[in-house]
Enzyme design. Structure first.
Site, PDB file in Angstrom:
ATOM      1  N   ASN A  14       0.823  -1.216   0.000  1.00 49.91           N
ATOM      2  CA  ASN A  14       0.000   0.000   0.000  1.00 49.91           C
ATOM      3  C   ASN A  14       0.853   1.260   0.000  1.00 49.91           C
ATOM      4  OD1 ASN A  14      -3.070  -0.477   0.119  1.00 49.91           O
ATOM      5  ND2 ASN A  14      -2.234  -2.044   1.487  1.00 49.91           N
ATOM      6  N   HIS A 109      -8.296  -1.263   6.199  1.00 48.63           N
ATOM      7  CA  HIS A 109      -8.492  -2.579   6.822  1.00 48.63           C
ATOM      8  C   HIS A 109      -9.187  -3.513   5.833  1.00 48.63           C
ATOM      9  CE1 HIS A 109      -8.962  -5.453  10.071  1.00 48.63           C
ATOM     10  NE2 HIS A 109     -10.190  -5.652   9.641  1.00 48.63           N
TER      11      HIS A 109
END
Ligand code: GAR
Length: 206
Positions: A14, A109
């Site tokens: 990420n 998440h």
């Protein structure tokens, strides 16, 4: 441009997605700092390659969680960081960080929160047998993967899915969604103050 810090503990895909989006002009922010609690994590190398300064620390070398978070806060303030982006940072934050960047700190998440917080969210979803899971970007409050939701994407589960196949689809979505959300914050399309204000009222027990 908006000054951003990324916190990560692991692979850093990420982090890479954010750095790549900046490199090809889809994301107009400045990555000022990587914060990492694992000196061996691959994300440290990714930051070096992207030319992003890193603060890498060993939690054990500090007397308390507050101790290293105060050090982190000092560095964030030194670099004038306006937005903190948690990307696979596998530590619970204390009030030092939560209050220090309240309303200005995001987490990503791999589930549709509030379902399946914590570790192994994909495995939890498979074990439960849900038909749809997904990805959530939210503001960070004091809880475990909790706080006002900023964005979500759904991922449908198939009969033959494994933790690996689902994680791959989820990562793919994360890599699109996170840069897009950060860009929307940078341009003012998403206003975090509104979300933060709403939750602050709840936190005060009203
Ligand atoms: C991501 O899938 C992120 O959603 C998850 O860790 C992974 C980090 O991957 N975060 C959590 O589970 C938070 N509870 P990366 O290091 O390749 O970016």
């Amino acid at each position: 441009p908006l000054r951003v810090a990324v916190f990560a503990s692991g692979g850093g895909s990420n982090f890479q997605a954010l750095a790549d989006a900046i490199a090809d002009g889809r994301l107009q922010v400045e990555l000022k700092l990587l914060v990492c609690d694992k000196p061996q994590a691959p994300v440290v190398e990714r930051a070096a390659k992207a030319g992003v300064p890193a603060f890498v620390f060993r939690p054990k070398e500090y007397p308390s969680r507050e101790g290293y978070e105060e050090e982190i806060l000092r560095r964030l303030r030194e670099a004038d960081v306006e937005l903190v982006v948690l990307a696979g940072y596998m530590r619970i934050l204390t009030d030092v960080m939560v209050q220090g960047y309240w309303g200005r700190m995001l987490n990503i998440h791999p589930s549709l929160l509030p379902s399946f917080p914590g570790m192994h969210a994909v495995r939890q979803a498979l074990e439960y047998g849900v038909k749809v899971t997904g990805v959530t970007v939210h503001l960070v409050d004091g809880g475990l993967d909790s706080g006002p939701i900023v964005a979500q994407r759904a991922v449908e589960l198939r009969e033959d899915d494994t933790e690996e196949t689902v994680s791959e689809r989820i990562h793919h979505i994360e890599h699109q969604l996170y840069p897009q959300v950060v860009q929307d914050i940078a341009t003012g399309r998403i206003v975090l103050e509104q979300l933060a204000g709403r939750n602050q009222i709840k936190k005060d027990g009203i």
